[in-house]
Design a protein around this motif. Sequence first.
Motif, PDB file in Angstrom:
ATOM      1  N   VAL A  20      40.808  37.325  29.176  1.00 22.89           N
ATOM      2  CA  VAL A  20      42.224  38.159  30.076  1.00 22.89           C
ATOM      3  C   VAL A  20      42.547  39.438  29.609  1.00 22.89           C
ATOM      4  N   LEU A  21      42.659  39.756  31.506  1.00 23.83           N
ATOM      5  CA  LEU A  21      42.708  41.631  30.983  1.00 23.83           C
ATOM      6  C   LEU A  21      44.074  41.929  32.040  1.00 23.83           C
ATOM      7  N   PRO A  22      44.330  42.752  31.210  1.00 26.28           N
ATOM      8  CA  PRO A  22      46.069  43.093  32.005  1.00 26.28           C
ATOM      9  C   PRO A  22      45.701  44.066  32.962  1.00 26.28           C
ATOM     10  N   LEU A  23      46.081  43.921  34.326  1.00 19.40           N
ATOM     11  CA  LEU A  23      45.713  44.935  35.583  1.00 19.40           C
ATOM     12  C   LEU A  23      45.928  46.317  35.018  1.00 19.40           C
ATOM     13  N   ALA A  24      46.835  46.603  34.377  1.00 17.55           N
ATOM     14  CA  ALA A  24      46.735  47.734  33.837  1.00 17.55           C
ATOM     15  C   ALA A  24      45.623  48.644  32.540  1.00 17.55           C
ATOM     16  N   LEU A  25      45.464  47.920  32.238  1.00 17.53           N
ATOM     17  CA  LEU A  25      44.331  47.864  31.222  1.00 17.53           C
ATOM     18  C   LEU A  25      43.016  47.580  31.658  1.00 17.53           C
ATOM     19  N   LEU A  26      42.574  47.196  32.639  1.00 22.52           N
ATOM     20  CA  LEU A  26      41.395  47.159  33.497  1.00 22.52           C
ATOM     21  C   LEU A  26      40.237  48.385  32.921  1.00 22.52           C
ATOM     22  N   PRO A  27      40.923  48.879  34.258  1.00 16.44           N
ATOM     23  CA  PRO A  27      40.178  50.210  34.009  1.00 16.44           C
ATOM     24  C   PRO A  27      39.845  50.865  32.540  1.00 16.44           C
ATOM     25  N   GLN A  28      40.970  51.384  31.586  1.00 13.72           N
ATOM     26  CA  GLN A  28      40.111  50.880  30.318  1.00 13.72           C
ATOM     27  C   GLN A  28      38.834  50.471  29.736  1.00 13.72           C
ATOM     28  N   ILE A  29      38.780  49.225  30.098  1.00 14.18           N
ATOM     29  CA  ILE A  29      37.872  48.317  29.144  1.00 14.18           C
ATOM     30  C   ILE A  29      36.535  48.357  29.645  1.00 14.18           C
ATOM     31  N   ARG A  30      35.744  48.666  28.453  1.00 15.57           N
ATOM     32  CA  ARG A  30      34.622  48.982  28.588  1.00 15.57           C
ATOM     33  C   ARG A  30      33.684  47.837  27.798  1.00 15.57           C
ATOM     34  N   ASP A  31      32.577  47.568  28.640  1.00  9.19           N
ATOM     35  CA  ASP A  31      31.878  46.215  29.133  1.00  9.19           C
ATOM     36  C   ASP A  31      30.396  46.380  27.710  1.00  9.19           C
ATOM     37  N   ALA A  32      31.127  46.260  27.161  1.00  7.72           N
ATOM     38  CA  ALA A  32      30.639  45.931  25.567  1.00  7.72           C
ATOM     39  C   ALA A  32      31.009  44.969  24.682  1.00  7.72           C
ATOM     40  N   GLY A  33      29.788  44.258  24.598  1.00 10.89           N
ATOM     41  CA  GLY A  33      29.910  43.479  23.339  1.00 10.89           C
ATOM     42  C   GLY A  33      30.790  42.285  23.987  1.00 10.89           C
ATOM     43  N   PHE A  34      30.871  41.946  24.718  1.00 14.44           N
ATOM     44  CA  PHE A  34      30.983  40.779  25.680  1.00 14.44           C
ATOM     45  C   PHE A  34      29.745  40.225  26.095  1.00 14.44           C
ATOM     46  N   ASP A  35      28.328  40.397  26.127  1.00 18.57           N
ATOM     47  CA  ASP A  35      27.687  39.568  26.549  1.00 18.57           C
ATOM     48  C   ASP A  35      27.743  38.780  25.278  1.00 18.57           C
ATOM     49  N   TRP A  36      27.872  39.009  24.331  1.00 16.67           N
ATOM     50  CA  TRP A  36      27.658  37.698  23.029  1.00 16.67           C
ATOM     51  C   TRP A  36      28.741  36.419  22.868  1.00 16.67           C
ATOM     52  N   GLN A  37      29.102  37.281  23.541  1.00 17.03           N
ATOM     53  CA  GLN A  37      30.583  35.184  24.074  1.00 17.03           C
ATOM     54  C   GLN A  37      30.866  34.620  22.365  1.00 17.03           C
ATOM     55  N   ASP A 138      35.469  38.157  38.214  1.00 21.15           N
ATOM     56  CA  ASP A 138      34.112  37.975  38.521  1.00 21.15           C
ATOM     57  C   ASP A 138      33.434  37.669  36.538  1.00 21.15           C
ATOM     58  N   ARG A 139      32.180  37.278  36.764  1.00 18.60           N
ATOM     59  CA  ARG A 139      31.423  37.655  35.955  1.00 18.60           C
ATOM     60  C   ARG A 139      30.913  38.806  35.260  1.00 18.60           C
ATOM     61  N   ASP A 140      30.994  39.739  36.614  1.00 13.92           N
ATOM     62  CA  ASP A 140      30.906  41.074  36.146  1.00 13.92           C
ATOM     63  C   ASP A 140      31.589  41.837  36.515  1.00 13.92           C
ATOM     64  N   LEU A 141      31.742  42.634  34.867  1.00 11.58           N
ATOM     65  CA  LEU A 141      33.228  43.685  34.547  1.00 11.58           C
ATOM     66  C   LEU A 141      33.169  45.233  35.577  1.00 11.58           C
ATOM     67  N   ALA A 142      31.903  45.628  35.596  1.00 13.24           N
ATOM     68  CA  ALA A 142      32.543  46.374  36.676  1.00 13.24           C
ATOM     69  C   ALA A 142      32.439  45.899  38.497  1.00 13.24           C
ATOM     70  N   THR A 143      32.275  45.341  38.717  1.00 13.60           N
ATOM     71  CA  THR A 143      32.368  44.366  39.697  1.00 13.60           C
ATOM     72  C   THR A 143      34.385  43.982  39.811  1.00 13.60           C
ATOM     73  N   LEU A 144      34.384  43.789  38.777  1.00 15.36           N
ATOM     74  CA  LEU A 144      35.948  43.534  39.131  1.00 15.36           C
ATOM     75  C   LEU A 144      36.613  44.422  38.895  1.00 15.36           C
ATOM     76  N   GLN A 145      36.669  45.466  38.593  1.00 16.11           N
ATOM     77  CA  GLN A 145      37.306  46.894  38.382  1.00 16.11           C
ATOM     78  C   GLN A 145      37.300  48.044  39.286  1.00 16.11           C
ATOM     79  N   GLN A 146      35.557  47.421  40.320  1.00 19.19           N
ATOM     80  CA  GLN A 146      35.309  48.706  41.466  1.00 19.19           C
ATOM     81  C   GLN A 146      36.474  47.751  42.888  1.00 19.19           C
ATOM     82  N   ARG A 147      36.746  46.426  42.552  1.00 17.63           N
ATOM     83  CA  ARG A 147      36.884  45.728  42.819  1.00 17.63           C
ATOM     84  C   ARG A 147      38.867  45.723  43.325  1.00 17.63           C
ATOM     85  N   LEU A 148      39.072  45.634  42.549  1.00 18.85           N
ATOM     86  CA  LEU A 148      40.576  45.825  41.469  1.00 18.85           C
ATOM     87  C   LEU A 148      41.242  47.511  41.629  1.00 18.85           C
TER      88      LEU A 148
END
Length: 476
Positions: A20-37, A138-148
Motif C-alpha cells: 500500500v503506497l500513499p499517492l504522494a510517496l508513489l513517485p519516490q518508490i523504487r522497484d527494488a526487493g519487492f520481487d522477493w515477495q 498494478d503488478r508493475d510499479l513503473a506502469t502504476l507510476q506512469q498512469r498516476l
Amino acid sequence: MLGLAYRFEPGAEDDGVSVVLPLALLPQIRDAGFDWQVPGLRDELITGLLRALPKAIRRHVVPAADWAGKFSEQLADEGPEKHFGLPGRSLKEALARLIQPLANQPVSASDFDDERVPGHLRMNFRAVDERGRVAGSDRDLATLQQRLSDRSRQSVAQSIARPGSPGGGRERRPDAAAVAAASARGPIAQDGLTDWTFGDLPDVLDTKVAGGVVRGYPAIVDRGSTVSVRLEATADAAASATRDGVLRLVLLNVPSPASYVQNHLTSAEKLALAASPYQNVAALIEDARTAVVRGLIDEGAPSGVIRTEAEFRRVRDAVNATLVDSLFTCVSLVARILTKSRDVERGIKSQNSLALLGPLNDIRSQLGGLIRPGFISTTGVERLAHLPRYLDGMLERLKTLANEPGKDRTRMTEYERMAKAFEDAGGTIPPAADASATLVEVRWLLEEYRVSVFAQRLGTAQPVSPQRIMKALAAR
C-alpha cells in the motif's frame, strides 16, 4: 514503513499481497526487493519460478517444491526484509546463480518465463490517496507510476502546501532565505508568468506524510506563451521541465531578430529555405532561434537548470548580446543542409532499378529521420554541424550503389544489426521526447556508424564500432 494488504480471491486483479503506497510517496518508490515477495509466500513463488524455466534447465531442479525449500534457505540472508527498496540482486538473479552449477550451463534471470508464474505470487502495488481511497493498482510499479503521474504530482504539491506556513514545507538547501521568501510570497505554484518575477527557487521542498517524507521539486514549466511554477514529483522531472521553462523565459525576454535575419539572407539561402519541410521560412527561422538560444543557455549554464533570478538575468543578457550573429550562422548552415538534402532526393529518384529498392528505401528513411519539421531545435546547433557530413555519406553511397550492390547489401546488414539492438532497447528515430540521454547518444552513434560503414573516407566525429554501440546500450 509501507503497509501490506492481503486479498484471497482467485482471478481478481489484486489477488495476493499488495504493497500500500500513499499517492504522494508513489513517485519516490523504487522497484527494488519487492520481487522477493513476503517470507510466507516465498517458497511457493520460487516453486513457480522453477517451473517457469526452459525444460533443459528445469529438469535439473525437480521436484520443484523440494528445490524451492532448499533455495529459500540458502537465500535467507538476501530477502526483501534485508534490503527492501535498496539496490540488490533480484530473486531471479539470485536463483540463477544457484541453479547454474546444477544445470552445468549458463542460466540468467531472463530464462524465467513470468507468464507461467501464477499471478497471485507477484507483488501487487496499490496507491491510495490521503483518505485511504484506492487511486489505482498494478503488478508493475513503473506502469502504476506512469498512469498516476499527474495525480501523484498533485498530491505532492497539496501535501507540501498544506502543513505550516502558506509557503508549505521545508527547503532542503543550505540557503534557508529562499524558502522564507517563498513563504512570504505565498504558495509556490504560479501561472501566466512572462518574466522571472517569482524569486529564487529552492531545489527541494518536503514534509512528512503517512510516516514518510513527501518531497516536492519546484520547477519552471513551459506553457508556450507563458510559464508556470509547479512542484514536480521527481528531481529528474523538475530538471527536465525547468530546462524547457528557462528556455521559454529567455525567448520571451530577448527580442527576436527573425525579421532582420530573413531580410538579409542571400538569394541562394532564401531559395534553399523556401523548400524546407517547415510551413514557411518564418517558422524555420523561429525554430532556429529556439535551437540557438538553447545552445547559448547551455554554454552559460551547462545544466540548463537555472534556479536564481540573478543567474537568469546574466544568461539572458549573454544570449541577447550574441543572438543575431549566432542565428545568422545557424540559418546559413541550415540552408547548406537543405541544399544537400535535395541532392540526396534527386540521387534517390535517379535510380530506377527494382533490385536497389531496399537500399534506396533505407537512404530515404535515414533522410526522413534527419530532415523533418522541427528538426533544427530537436537536433540542436552542436549536432546540426554534423548533418552535412551525414548527407555527404548518403551521396557517396548513392554513387557506388549501382556498381556495388552486393557490397552495399553486406554493409546494410552490418548496420541493421546495430539498428535492431537500438530498437530492442527502446530507441526510435527520431528519439521520443522523453528518451534517455543514452538512447539519444546511441541514435547519433548510429549516424556515425552509417558513415563508417558506407562512406568511410569522410571520417567520423568520434570512434564508433558495434562494440561501442552495444556497450552504450548496456549501460543505459
